[in-house]
Design an enzyme around this catalytic site. Structure first.
Site, PDB file in Angstrom:
ATOM      1  N   GLN A  93       0.947  -1.224  -0.158  1.00 43.89           N
ATOM      2  CA  GLN A  93       0.149   0.108   0.061  1.00 43.89           C
ATOM      3  C   GLN A  93       0.907   1.224  -0.070  1.00 43.89           C
ATOM      4  O   GLN A  93       1.756   1.518   1.070  1.00 43.89           O
ATOM      5  CB  GLN A  93      -0.964   0.047   1.280  1.00 43.89           C
ATOM      6  CG  GLN A  93      -1.952   1.238   1.312  1.00 43.89           C
ATOM      7  CD  GLN A  93      -2.513   1.185   2.486  1.00 43.89           C
ATOM      8  OE1 GLN A  93      -2.038   0.840   3.533  1.00 43.89           O
ATOM      9  NE2 GLN A  93      -3.769   1.686   2.507  1.00 43.89           N
ATOM     10  N   VAL A  95      -0.108   4.612  -0.799  1.00 42.52           N
ATOM     11  CA  VAL A  95      -0.767   5.815   0.208  1.00 42.52           C
ATOM     12  C   VAL A  95      -1.408   5.110   1.350  1.00 42.52           C
ATOM     13  O   VAL A  95      -2.323   4.296   1.107  1.00 42.52           O
ATOM     14  CB  VAL A  95      -1.710   6.433  -1.152  1.00 42.52           C
ATOM     15  CG1 VAL A  95      -2.575   7.537  -0.199  1.00 42.52           C
ATOM     16  CG2 VAL A  95      -0.940   6.850  -1.915  1.00 42.52           C
ATOM     17  N   HIS A  99      -8.244   2.388  -0.192  1.00 43.95           N
ATOM     18  CA  HIS A  99      -8.664   2.710  -1.624  1.00 43.95           C
ATOM     19  C   HIS A  99      -8.657   1.089  -2.177  1.00 43.95           C
ATOM     20  O   HIS A  99      -7.854   0.368  -2.103  1.00 43.95           O
ATOM     21  CB  HIS A  99      -7.693   3.688  -2.560  1.00 43.95           C
ATOM     22  CG  HIS A  99      -6.449   3.264  -2.574  1.00 43.95           C
ATOM     23  ND1 HIS A  99      -5.181   3.504  -1.355  1.00 43.95           N
ATOM     24  CD2 HIS A  99      -5.425   2.776  -3.460  1.00 43.95           C
ATOM     25  CE1 HIS A  99      -4.217   3.293  -1.682  1.00 43.95           C
ATOM     26  NE2 HIS A  99      -4.203   2.715  -3.048  1.00 43.95           N
ATOM     27  N   HIS A 101      -8.552  -0.841  -5.917  1.00 43.85           N
ATOM     28  CA  HIS A 101      -8.286  -0.834  -7.337  1.00 43.85           C
ATOM     29  C   HIS A 101      -9.365  -1.671  -8.007  1.00 43.85           C
ATOM     30  O   HIS A 101      -9.685  -2.899  -7.511  1.00 43.85           O
ATOM     31  CB  HIS A 101      -7.077  -1.209  -7.534  1.00 43.85           C
ATOM     32  CG  HIS A 101      -5.881  -0.579  -6.803  1.00 43.85           C
ATOM     33  ND1 HIS A 101      -5.028   0.035  -7.604  1.00 43.85           N
ATOM     34  CD2 HIS A 101      -5.338  -0.624  -5.491  1.00 43.85           C
ATOM     35  CE1 HIS A 101      -4.227   0.858  -6.694  1.00 43.85           C
ATOM     36  NE2 HIS A 101      -4.283   0.345  -5.363  1.00 43.85           N
TER      37      HIS A 101
END
Length: 148
Positions: A93, A95, A99, A101
């Site tokens: 990861q 960031v 989130h 994908h």
């Protein structure tokens, strides 16, 4: 320093945004693994999936299903889409903000996918990629406006 996804959610950084609601923003990955590589990003800063409230986690899966349907309608990933959450730094990861994908796939794309994985963050062909992202964003916004 503010995390990049928090800055995008606050409108402080540009992004190829496709959709937004109270909990999520949907945008194109600026370092795409494949064409129409989409990210569903939590509006709230949550480094790990466990940091999202249960109801928001449930909405993430429902939204990913709708975004995947729109991708297929637009001609991306008709036979397969990878859904990937890198949950924490040891899982790659980059960031530390939750989130998901959605990476559309097509038959025979594994060599290109592996190559992109190796050179993903190099500045090779950024103008070409940015032009492609702009075209994909326009196409997907149109489809999403009809699907969602």
């Amino acid at each position: 320093m503010t995390c990049v996804f928090c800055a995008i959610a606050a409108g402080q950084l540009p992004a190829h945004q496709l959709y937004q609601d109270d909990d999520f923003i949907v945008l194109l990955d600026i370092f795409p693994m494949r064409p129409a590589h989409v990210l569903i990003v939590s509006r709230a800063h949550a480094p790990f999936l466990k940091d999202l409230p249960t109801g928001v986690r449930d909405r993430l899966l429902a939204l990913s299903d709708r975004i995947a349907a729109a991708l297929r309608t637009a001609g991306y990933g008709r036979e397969g889409i990878n859904l990937v959450i890198n949950d924490g730094p040891d899982s790659n990861q980059h960031v530390p903000h939750l989130h998901l994908h959605l990476i559309p796939r097509r038959p025979g794309d594994l060599p290109a996918l592996l190559w992109r994985l190796l050179v993903r963050f190099l500045p090779l062909g950024r103008k070409r990629i940015e032009a492609r992202l702009q075209a994909e964003a326009e196409q997907l916004r149109l489809v999403l406006s009809k699907e969602i």
